[in-house]
Design a protein around this motif. Structure first.
Motif, PDB file in Angstrom:
ATOM      1  N   LEU A   1       1.060  -1.270   0.111  1.00 18.54           N
ATOM      2  CA  LEU A   1      -0.097   0.064  -0.096  1.00 18.54           C
ATOM      3  C   LEU A   1       1.026   1.398   0.168  1.00 18.54           C
ATOM      4  O   LEU A   1       0.594   2.077  -0.596  1.00 18.54           O
ATOM      5  N   GLN A   2       1.887   1.205   0.898  1.00 14.58           N
ATOM      6  CA  GLN A   2       2.867   2.256   0.745  1.00 14.58           C
ATOM      7  C   GLN A   2       3.390   2.558  -0.539  1.00 14.58           C
ATOM      8  O   GLN A   2       3.478   3.963  -1.006  1.00 14.58           O
ATOM      9  N   GLU A   3       3.752   1.639  -1.267  1.00 19.30           N
ATOM     10  CA  GLU A   3       4.574   1.817  -2.493  1.00 19.30           C
ATOM     11  C   GLU A   3       3.680   2.326  -3.535  1.00 19.30           C
ATOM     12  O   GLU A   3       3.971   3.090  -4.387  1.00 19.30           O
ATOM     13  N   LYS A   4       2.290   1.745  -3.528  1.00 20.10           N
ATOM     14  CA  LYS A   4       1.188   2.362  -4.589  1.00 20.10           C
ATOM     15  C   LYS A   4       0.835   3.543  -4.362  1.00 20.10           C
ATOM     16  O   LYS A   4       0.433   4.416  -5.266  1.00 20.10           O
ATOM     17  N   HIS A   5       0.657   4.102  -2.873  1.00 26.44           N
ATOM     18  CA  HIS A   5       0.055   5.226  -2.816  1.00 26.44           C
ATOM     19  C   HIS A   5       0.664   6.195  -2.227  1.00 26.44           C
ATOM     20  O   HIS A   5       0.314   7.410  -1.758  1.00 26.44           O
ATOM     21  N   GLN A   6       2.254   6.031  -2.087  1.00 27.24           N
ATOM     22  CA  GLN A   6       3.051   6.674  -1.550  1.00 27.24           C
ATOM     23  C   GLN A   6       2.638   7.166  -0.117  1.00 27.24           C
ATOM     24  O   GLN A   6       2.672   8.552   0.338  1.00 27.24           O
ATOM     25  N   LEU A   7       2.152   6.398   0.648  1.00 32.04           N
ATOM     26  CA  LEU A   7       1.410   6.611   2.229  1.00 32.04           C
ATOM     27  C   LEU A   7       2.878   6.821   3.175  1.00 32.04           C
ATOM     28  O   LEU A   7       3.911   6.108   3.004  1.00 32.04           O
ATOM     29  N   ALA A   8       2.824   7.880   4.087  1.00 27.65           N
ATOM     30  CA  ALA A   8       3.680   8.008   5.080  1.00 27.65           C
ATOM     31  C   ALA A   8       3.110   7.263   6.242  1.00 27.65           C
ATOM     32  O   ALA A   8       1.800   7.409   6.562  1.00 27.65           O
ATOM     33  N   TYR A   9       4.065   6.633   7.013  1.00 24.65           N
ATOM     34  CA  TYR A   9       3.670   5.877   8.117  1.00 24.65           C
ATOM     35  C   TYR A   9       4.452   6.280   9.355  1.00 24.65           C
ATOM     36  O   TYR A   9       5.678   6.629   9.324  1.00 24.65           O
ATOM     37  N   ILE A  10       3.860   6.307  10.506  1.00 29.03           N
ATOM     38  CA  ILE A  10       4.487   6.424  11.798  1.00 29.03           C
ATOM     39  C   ILE A  10       4.116   5.115  12.439  1.00 29.03           C
ATOM     40  O   ILE A  10       2.844   4.800  12.841  1.00 29.03           O
ATOM     41  N   PHE A  11       5.026   4.294  12.551  1.00 28.76           N
ATOM     42  CA  PHE A  11       4.914   2.870  12.921  1.00 28.76           C
ATOM     43  C   PHE A  11       5.262   2.782  14.578  1.00 28.76           C
ATOM     44  O   PHE A  11       6.534   2.976  14.690  1.00 28.76           O
ATOM     45  N   ILE A  12       4.486   2.469  15.500  1.00 25.05           N
ATOM     46  CA  ILE A  12       4.713   2.532  16.884  1.00 25.05           C
ATOM     47  C   ILE A  12       4.875   0.794  17.202  1.00 25.05           C
ATOM     48  O   ILE A  12       3.942   0.182  16.962  1.00 25.05           O
ATOM     49  N   SER A  13       6.030   0.480  17.719  1.00 29.26           N
ATOM     50  CA  SER A  13       6.210  -0.966  18.049  1.00 29.26           C
ATOM     51  C   SER A  13       7.088  -1.092  19.111  1.00 29.26           C
ATOM     52  O   SER A  13       7.938  -0.418  19.498  1.00 29.26           O
ATOM     53  N   HIS A  14       7.099  -2.321  19.787  1.00 28.74           N
ATOM     54  CA  HIS A  14       8.176  -2.715  20.753  1.00 28.74           C
ATOM     55  C   HIS A  14       8.853  -3.925  20.155  1.00 28.74           C
ATOM     56  O   HIS A  14       9.702  -4.456  20.646  1.00 28.74           O
ATOM     57  N   ASP A  15       8.403  -4.363  18.808  1.00 29.45           N
ATOM     58  CA  ASP A  15       9.059  -5.497  17.792  1.00 29.45           C
ATOM     59  C   ASP A  15       9.985  -4.895  17.188  1.00 29.45           C
ATOM     60  O   ASP A  15       9.632  -4.536  15.881  1.00 29.45           O
ATOM     61  N   LEU A  16      11.421  -5.210  17.444  1.00 30.59           N
ATOM     62  CA  LEU A  16      12.308  -4.414  16.613  1.00 30.59           C
ATOM     63  C   LEU A  16      12.619  -5.025  15.343  1.00 30.59           C
ATOM     64  O   LEU A  16      13.173  -4.453  14.463  1.00 30.59           O
ATOM     65  N   GLN A  17      12.324  -6.479  15.023  1.00 32.27           N
ATOM     66  CA  GLN A  17      12.245  -6.840  13.937  1.00 32.27           C
ATOM     67  C   GLN A  17      11.362  -6.521  12.859  1.00 32.27           C
ATOM     68  O   GLN A  17      12.021  -6.269  11.605  1.00 32.27           O
ATOM     69  N   VAL A  18      10.275  -6.047  13.287  1.00 35.22           N
ATOM     70  CA  VAL A  18       9.250  -5.437  12.617  1.00 35.22           C
ATOM     71  C   VAL A  18       9.865  -4.082  12.114  1.00 35.22           C
ATOM     72  O   VAL A  18       9.409  -3.688  10.726  1.00 35.22           O
ATOM     73  N   VAL A  19      10.093  -3.407  12.920  1.00 32.85           N
ATOM     74  CA  VAL A  19      10.725  -1.826  12.696  1.00 32.85           C
ATOM     75  C   VAL A  19      11.705  -1.900  11.659  1.00 32.85           C
ATOM     76  O   VAL A  19      11.799  -1.308  10.919  1.00 32.85           O
ATOM     77  N   ARG A  20      12.744  -2.967  11.776  1.00 29.48           N
ATOM     78  CA  ARG A  20      13.694  -3.116  10.866  1.00 29.48           C
ATOM     79  C   ARG A  20      13.369  -3.243   9.560  1.00 29.48           C
ATOM     80  O   ARG A  20      13.873  -2.838   8.558  1.00 29.48           O
TER      81      ARG A  20
END
Length: 529
Positions: A471-490
């Motif tokens: 979705l980000q690639e298709k619509h050029q969405l900006a995300y703020i991603f809140i997480s404690h899972d560092l593998q997902v963040v990376r």
């Protein structure tokens, strides 16, 4: 070999409904020796929790029945035991940490009353003697200022704190077997490490056995002696943890291991101007005292957060529970008061009131952590997803709204034919897709994702991450991603901010921070992955 502490022999579990019987677990056989940790792994709906609840006979009969097999504890059948015998085993010899603490804790009683009840019923302790043990157990499970929290009610605790109280409640009885059903799902990595270390210490101290139910394979590596993998109600593979994780035999086990978050963020578009610019963002909550509840002071919970975010870019907010991650998201959406400047597409949102914010709302959307709480159970999926259109695009006809819903459901991988069903009829991953569709239908430029994958199985989590990237690639969405899972963040984020107690500890390009962190706290977080 000595007699196992717990034996599950060729167990089948069935549910009956309106004359129809459905088998949900088939031919399950497990062995747990004294002092051993067995991890039961699998996706939601694979039969893990049903099997664990059956050990203590906590499922109602009917509709639950056991067509074949048996469950033996210390050589004695639990399936054929009377209620008096089961009461002597539940809590005393076998304790359980349930997956959903808000359902398990009594909302009308303080923590002290609920914890003391455990010691009073199972160990006959008096209140004076029990208080010290309660405080010690709460502190060991990571509850800060435990003495001050004893008078709190469950709703006054965060999700992670409620889970820690549930763990303390189970450990107070010093059981021979502890069944832990996803006990660290809602916890950040530092508290998760504390809980795992505590379980290891108590296991050694009491020679306690542990049946640990999880979908997080990194925990299995750290804790388990042996592993059983379940799929669709059947155990498809069993082995020692080392052997199974290094050389899985079954295709399903291989797929689970391959579902660990990996890959790189979506490539950034070139030469884009910032969509969001934030400078010195700070949030304080008032402290009120007296009968009239006058404000006497302020409690700063977020200090001096600054960053810029471009279209198509993802910023990760990382830190422990209470570090200010979700507060940052709420402040950016202008849902709570804040200080500092917030510029969105050149507009000074920090100066705007609620009426001025209304036209901007469709351009800034949020996906919350728990779809069970954020989706109205009384509305159909169609009604949930189209709600934003009703508010922000009132000129659309019902038919036009429905067409938009169908389009966005297809885009997030949901069957449009299911739009008249209700949230309870969907899996956790499907409910999270519904929440994403609700945010996406207004065609936003910025989406704040508050722990959107924390409660999902790894395979479902991988699907949601792939969806977000697409979705980000298709619509050029900006995300703020809140997480404690560092593998997902990376795997998802281009830049990252590490927060601790409301302050920025480290900030920068994600790959650089992960490869060469400059602060000891960041290194500590990364070491706990």
């Amino acid at each position: 070999m000595t007699q196992p502490l717990l034996s599950i022999d060729n167990l089948s579990i069935a549910f009956s409904n309106q004359g129809e019987t459905r088998t949900v677990v088939s031919d399950l056989s497990l062995r747990i020796q004294a002092g051993e940790t067995l991890a039961l792994v699998g996706e939601s709906g694979s039969g893990k929790s049903v099997s664990a609840l059956s050990v203590l006979r906590l499922l109602p009969s009917p509709p639950v029945s056991y067509p074949q097999g048996d469950i033996l504890f210390q050589g004695k059948s639990l399936l054929h035991a009377d209620e008096h015998t089961l009461r002597g085993i539940r809590g005393n010899k076998i304790a359980m940490i349930f997956q959903e603490p808000m359902v398990s804790l009594n909302p009308l009683h303080t923590l002290e009353k609920q914890l003391y009840e455990v010691l009073s019923l199972h160990r006959g302790m008096r209140k004076e003697a029990a208080r010290g043990e309660i405080l010690d157990c709460l502190e060991r499970t990571g509850i800060r200022h435990a003495a001050k929290r004893l008078s709190d009610f469950p709703h006054q605790l965060s999700g992670g704190e409620r889970q820690r109280v549930m763990i303390a409640m189970a450990l107070l009885t010093r059981p021979e077997l502890l069944i832990a059903d996803e006990p660290t799902t809602a916890l950040d990595v530092t508290v998760q490490a504390q809980i795992l270390q505590l379980l290891r210490e108590l296991k050694d101290e009491l020679n306690m056995s542990l049946l640990f139910i999880t979908h997080n394979l990194s925990i299995v590596k750290k804790l388990a002696d042996s592993v059983a993998v379940m799929q669709n109600g059947r155990c498809v593979e069993q082995n020692t943890a080392r052997t199974l994780l290094s050389a899985p035999q079954h295709p399903y086990t291989q797929r689970l291991l391959d579902s660990e978050p990996s890959g790189d963020p979506v490539p950034l578009p070139a030469n884009t101007t910032p969509l969001l610019s934030v400078a010195d963002l700070a949030v304080s909550f008032p402290i009120r005292k007296g009968i009239l509840r006058r404000i006497v002071d302020e409690n700063p919970v977020l200090k001096n957060v600054s960053f810029t975010l471009r279209p198509g870019e993802t910023l990760g907010l990382v830190g422990e529970s209470g570090s200010g991650k979700s507060t940052t998201g709420l402040a950016l959406l202008r849902l709570i008061a804040s200080q500092g400047t917030i510029q969105f597409d050149g507009m000074p949102l920090h100066n705007w009131n609620r009426r001025q914010m209304l036209p901007v709302r469709p351009r800034m959307q949020v996906v919350f952590q728990d779809p069970n709480s954020s989706l109205n159970p009384r509305l159909s999926v169609l009604q949930i997803i189209e709600e934003g259109l009703r508010v922000h695009r009132p000129a659309l006809t019902p038919q036009q709204r429905e067409e938009e819903v169908i389009t966005v459901m297809e885009e997030v991988g949901l069957e449009p034919q299911a739009r008249h069903r209700y949230p309870a009829e969907f899996s956790g991953g499907q409910r999270q897709r519904i929440a994403i569709a609700r945010a996406l239908i207004l065609k936003p430029e910025l989406i704040i994702l508050d722990e959107p994958t924390s409660s999902l199985d790894r395979t479902v989590q991988a699907q949601i991450l792939a969806l977000l990237k697409g979705l980000q690639e298709k619509h050029q969405l900006a995300y703020i991603f809140i997480s404690h899972d560092l593998q997902v963040v990376r795997a998802l984020c281009h830049q990252v901010i590490v927060l601790r107690q409301g302050e920025v500890v480290e900030q920068g390009e994600c790959q650089r921070v992960f490869a060469a962190p400059t602060q000891s706290y960041t290194r500590q977080l990364l070491a706990l992955r």
